[in-house]
Design a protein around this motif. Sequence first.
Motif, PDB file in Angstrom:
ATOM      1  N   ALA A 203       0.828  -1.209   0.000  1.00 38.55           N
ATOM      2  CA  ALA A 203       0.000   0.000   0.000  1.00 38.55           C
ATOM      3  C   ALA A 203       0.861   1.257   0.000  1.00 38.55           C
ATOM      4  O   ALA A 203       2.037   1.249   0.408  1.00 38.55           O
ATOM      5  N   ASP A 204       0.275   2.364  -0.437  1.00 37.72           N
ATOM      6  CA  ASP A 204       1.010   3.636  -0.537  1.00 37.72           C
ATOM      7  C   ASP A 204       1.443   4.153   0.827  1.00 37.72           C
ATOM      8  O   ASP A 204       2.544   4.715   0.960  1.00 37.72           O
ATOM      9  N   TYR A 205       0.594   3.988   1.847  1.00 36.56           N
ATOM     10  CA  TYR A 205       0.970   4.528   3.157  1.00 36.56           C
ATOM     11  C   TYR A 205       2.152   3.777   3.752  1.00 36.56           C
ATOM     12  O   TYR A 205       2.918   4.332   4.548  1.00 36.56           O
ATOM     13  N   VAL A 206       2.326   2.500   3.391  1.00 40.18           N
ATOM     14  CA  VAL A 206       3.496   1.760   3.855  1.00 40.18           C
ATOM     15  C   VAL A 206       4.754   2.259   3.145  1.00 40.18           C
ATOM     16  O   VAL A 206       5.810   2.428   3.772  1.00 40.18           O
ATOM     17  N   ARG A 207       4.643   2.504   1.855  1.00 40.27           N
ATOM     18  CA  ARG A 207       5.793   3.060   1.122  1.00 40.27           C
ATOM     19  C   ARG A 207       6.165   4.429   1.685  1.00 40.27           C
ATOM     20  O   ARG A 207       7.356   4.755   1.815  1.00 40.27           O
ATOM     21  N   THR A 208       5.148   5.222   2.024  1.00 41.45           N
ATOM     22  CA  THR A 208       5.430   6.548   2.597  1.00 41.45           C
ATOM     23  C   THR A 208       6.130   6.412   3.938  1.00 41.45           C
ATOM     24  O   THR A 208       7.084   7.163   4.235  1.00 41.45           O
ATOM     25  N   ALA A 209       5.674   5.484   4.761  1.00 39.02           N
ATOM     26  CA  ALA A 209       6.306   5.284   6.068  1.00 39.02           C
ATOM     27  C   ALA A 209       7.755   4.846   5.921  1.00 39.02           C
ATOM     28  O   ALA A 209       8.644   5.310   6.663  1.00 39.02           O
ATOM     29  N   ARG A 210       8.031   3.989   4.944  1.00 32.62           N
ATOM     30  CA  ARG A 210       9.415   3.568   4.707  1.00 32.62           C
ATOM     31  C   ARG A 210      10.249   4.730   4.179  1.00 32.62           C
ATOM     32  O   ARG A 210      11.427   4.883   4.543  1.00 32.62           O
ATOM     33  N   ALA A 211       9.651   5.548   3.317  1.00 38.18           N
ATOM     34  CA  ALA A 211      10.380   6.685   2.761  1.00 38.18           C
ATOM     35  C   ALA A 211      10.747   7.703   3.838  1.00 38.18           C
ATOM     36  O   ALA A 211      11.747   8.420   3.708  1.00 38.18           O
ATOM     37  N   LYS A 212       9.946   7.752   4.909  1.00 46.44           N
ATOM     38  CA  LYS A 212      10.253   8.668   6.012  1.00 46.44           C
ATOM     39  C   LYS A 212      11.369   8.142   6.903  1.00 46.44           C
ATOM     40  O   LYS A 212      11.798   8.837   7.835  1.00 46.44           O
ATOM     41  N   GLY A 213      11.797   6.920   6.641  1.00 48.09           N
ATOM     42  CA  GLY A 213      12.896   6.354   7.415  1.00 48.09           C
ATOM     43  C   GLY A 213      12.479   5.632   8.675  1.00 48.09           C
ATOM     44  O   GLY A 213      13.328   5.375   9.552  1.00 48.09           O
ATOM     45  N   LEU A 214      11.206   5.270   8.794  1.00 50.75           N
ATOM     46  CA  LEU A 214      10.761   4.534   9.974  1.00 50.75           C
ATOM     47  C   LEU A 214      11.370   3.133   9.995  1.00 50.75           C
ATOM     48  O   LEU A 214      11.548   2.512   8.944  1.00 50.75           O
ATOM     49  N   PRO A 215      11.691   2.629  11.170  1.00 50.89           N
ATOM     50  CA  PRO A 215      12.234   1.263  11.262  1.00 50.89           C
ATOM     51  C   PRO A 215      11.221   0.247  10.732  1.00 50.89           C
ATOM     52  O   PRO A 215      10.014   0.469  10.781  1.00 50.89           O
ATOM     53  N   ASN A 216      11.726  -0.858  10.237  1.00 52.61           N
ATOM     54  CA  ASN A 216      10.862  -1.878   9.661  1.00 52.61           C
ATOM     55  C   ASN A 216       9.852  -2.406  10.681  1.00 52.61           C
ATOM     56  O   ASN A 216       8.694  -2.673  10.351  1.00 52.61           O
ATOM     57  N   ARG A 217      10.290  -2.521  11.928  1.00 52.73           N
ATOM     58  CA  ARG A 217       9.386  -3.019  12.965  1.00 52.73           C
ATOM     59  C   ARG A 217       8.215  -2.077  13.182  1.00 52.73           C
ATOM     60  O   ARG A 217       7.062  -2.506  13.320  1.00 52.73           O
ATOM     61  N   ALA A 218       8.486  -0.770  13.186  1.00 54.41           N
ATOM     62  CA  ALA A 218       7.424   0.211  13.370  1.00 54.41           C
ATOM     63  C   ALA A 218       6.469   0.216  12.188  1.00 54.41           C
ATOM     64  O   ALA A 218       5.252   0.366  12.346  1.00 54.41           O
ATOM     65  N   VAL A 219       7.003   0.049  10.997  1.00 57.65           N
ATOM     66  CA  VAL A 219       6.167   0.018   9.795  1.00 57.65           C
ATOM     67  C   VAL A 219       5.205  -1.168   9.847  1.00 57.65           C
ATOM     68  O   VAL A 219       4.017  -1.048   9.525  1.00 57.65           O
ATOM     69  N   ILE A 220       5.708  -2.316  10.290  1.00 63.08           N
ATOM     70  CA  ILE A 220       4.876  -3.522  10.321  1.00 63.08           C
ATOM     71  C   ILE A 220       3.848  -3.464  11.439  1.00 63.08           C
ATOM     72  O   ILE A 220       2.654  -3.697  11.222  1.00 63.08           O
ATOM     73  N   LEU A 221       4.280  -3.138  12.649  1.00 64.28           N
ATOM     74  CA  LEU A 221       3.388  -3.175  13.796  1.00 64.28           C
ATOM     75  C   LEU A 221       2.411  -2.011  13.834  1.00 64.28           C
ATOM     76  O   LEU A 221       1.217  -2.185  14.110  1.00 64.28           O
ATOM     77  N   ARG A 222       2.897  -0.798  13.547  1.00 60.68           N
ATOM     78  CA  ARG A 222       2.073   0.391  13.712  1.00 60.68           C
ATOM     79  C   ARG A 222       1.183   0.659  12.509  1.00 60.68           C
ATOM     80  O   ARG A 222       0.062   1.145  12.650  1.00 60.68           O
ATOM     81  N   HIS A 223       1.666   0.376  11.324  1.00 59.77           N
ATOM     82  CA  HIS A 223       0.924   0.730  10.120  1.00 59.77           C
ATOM     83  C   HIS A 223       0.304  -0.491   9.432  1.00 59.77           C
ATOM     84  O   HIS A 223      -0.894  -0.535   9.196  1.00 59.77           O
ATOM     85  N   THR A 224       1.137  -1.483   9.117  1.00 60.42           N
ATOM     86  CA  THR A 224       0.634  -2.620   8.340  1.00 60.42           C
ATOM     87  C   THR A 224      -0.299  -3.506   9.153  1.00 60.42           C
ATOM     88  O   THR A 224      -1.413  -3.814   8.718  1.00 60.42           O
ATOM     89  N   LEU A 225       0.133  -3.913  10.339  1.00 59.25           N
ATOM     90  CA  LEU A 225      -0.629  -4.883  11.112  1.00 59.25           C
ATOM     91  C   LEU A 225      -1.973  -4.338  11.562  1.00 59.25           C
ATOM     92  O   LEU A 225      -2.990  -5.040  11.507  1.00 59.25           O
ATOM     93  N   ARG A 226      -2.003  -3.082  11.977  1.00 59.90           N
ATOM     94  CA  ARG A 226      -3.262  -2.524  12.485  1.00 59.90           C
ATOM     95  C   ARG A 226      -4.347  -2.539  11.419  1.00 59.90           C
ATOM     96  O   ARG A 226      -5.490  -2.901  11.684  1.00 59.90           O
ATOM     97  N   ASN A 227      -4.017  -2.171  10.197  1.00 60.37           N
ATOM     98  CA  ASN A 227      -5.004  -2.193   9.121  1.00 60.37           C
ATOM     99  C   ASN A 227      -5.296  -3.610   8.642  1.00 60.37           C
ATOM    100  O   ASN A 227      -6.381  -3.877   8.112  1.00 60.37           O
ATOM    101  N   SER A 228      -4.348  -4.505   8.826  1.00 62.79           N
ATOM    102  CA  SER A 228      -4.548  -5.884   8.377  1.00 62.79           C
ATOM    103  C   SER A 228      -5.431  -6.680   9.318  1.00 62.79           C
ATOM    104  O   SER A 228      -5.938  -7.741   8.949  1.00 62.79           O
TER     105      SER A 228
END
Length: 307
Positions: A203-228
Motif C-alpha cells: 500500500a502507498d501509506y506503507v511506502r510513505t512510512a518507509r520513505a520517512k525512514g521509519l524502522p521496519n518493525r514500526a512500519v509492520i506493527l504500527r501501520h501494516t498490522l493494524r489495518n490488516s
Amino acid sequence: MGRYIARRLLLTIPVLIGASFLIFAMVYALPGDPIRALGGDRPLSPAVVAQLREEFNLNDPLVIQYGKYVGDLLQGDLGTDFRGRPVLDTIEQRLPVTIRLATVAILLEIVIGVTAGVLAGIRRNGFLDNLVLVSSTVVVSVPILVLAFVAQFVFGLELGWFPISGAGEGWYSYLLPGLVLAGGSLAYVARLTRTSVAENMRADYVRTARAKGLPNRAVILRHTLRNSLIPVVTFIGADIGTLMGGAIVTESVFNLPGIGRAIFDSVRAQEGAVVVGIVTLLVFFFIFFNLVVDVLYAVLDPRIRYD
C-alpha cells in the motif's frame, strides 16, 4: 455509538425468539417418545407415561408447548429435564468447562494464527510462507474428529505430553483439546492474516512510512498490522460463538463435561428444554461477540463511525 449498540441489543430479542422456536420445532419433530425411553429396558406403566406427558406438556400442540416455554422463560425459568433437574443448573455446571476450552482455543488461534500469518505475509514466497500455506491446507482438510483422535494418540499416549481425558489437571487439561478445537480456525486465521498483510505491505501509506525512514518493525506493527487486523477480527469474533457451539466432538473425544457434550446427550434423549435453553444461550453469545467486533472496527480504524 451508544444508539447503535442499543439498536443492536433490541434486535437481539426477535433473533433469540426465532432461533429458540426453530430449535424447539426441530426437537419436537424428532421421532420417538422421550418419555417411554426413560424406562429403558423396563417400560413405564401407562399411568406414569400419561402423568409425565401431562407434566411436560407433551400432549399439547407445538405452538402451545412453545408458548408455555416462553412464558416460563420470561419469569427466568428455563424449565427442567425429564429427570426433574433445572436446566439452569445444567448450564451453570457445564458452561465454565466450555468457556475454558473456548478461551484456550481462541488464545491459541490468535497467538499462533496471527503470528504465523504476519511472518508469512512479510516474507512472501519464502520458506515460512510456503510452510504456512501447506500446513494450513492440511489442517483444514482433516476432519476435526480425525484430528482429535490423532492428537490424542500422538501427543497424549505416545509422547505423554498432555492428558487425554477429563479436566482433572486444571487449565493444562484444556491445552490439547483447545488446540484441536482451534485447528481449522487457526489455519484460516493464518491464511487470512498472511493475505491481508501481504496486500497492505504494497500500500502507498506503507511506502510513505518507509520513505520517512521509519524502522521496519514500526512500519509492520504500527501501520501494516493494524489495518490488516480488521478482516481477522471479523473472523475471530464470529468464530468465538462458533467454537462454543462446535465443541461437541472435542468434548466428547476428550471426555470434557461441557455445553457441547450436554447438547449431544440432550438431543439423544430428546430433552427439548435443555437443548433450547443451551442453544439460545449460544445464539446470544454469537450475537454479543459480533457486536464486540463492530465496536472494535472503530478502534482499529478511526474512519469507521456508527451514526
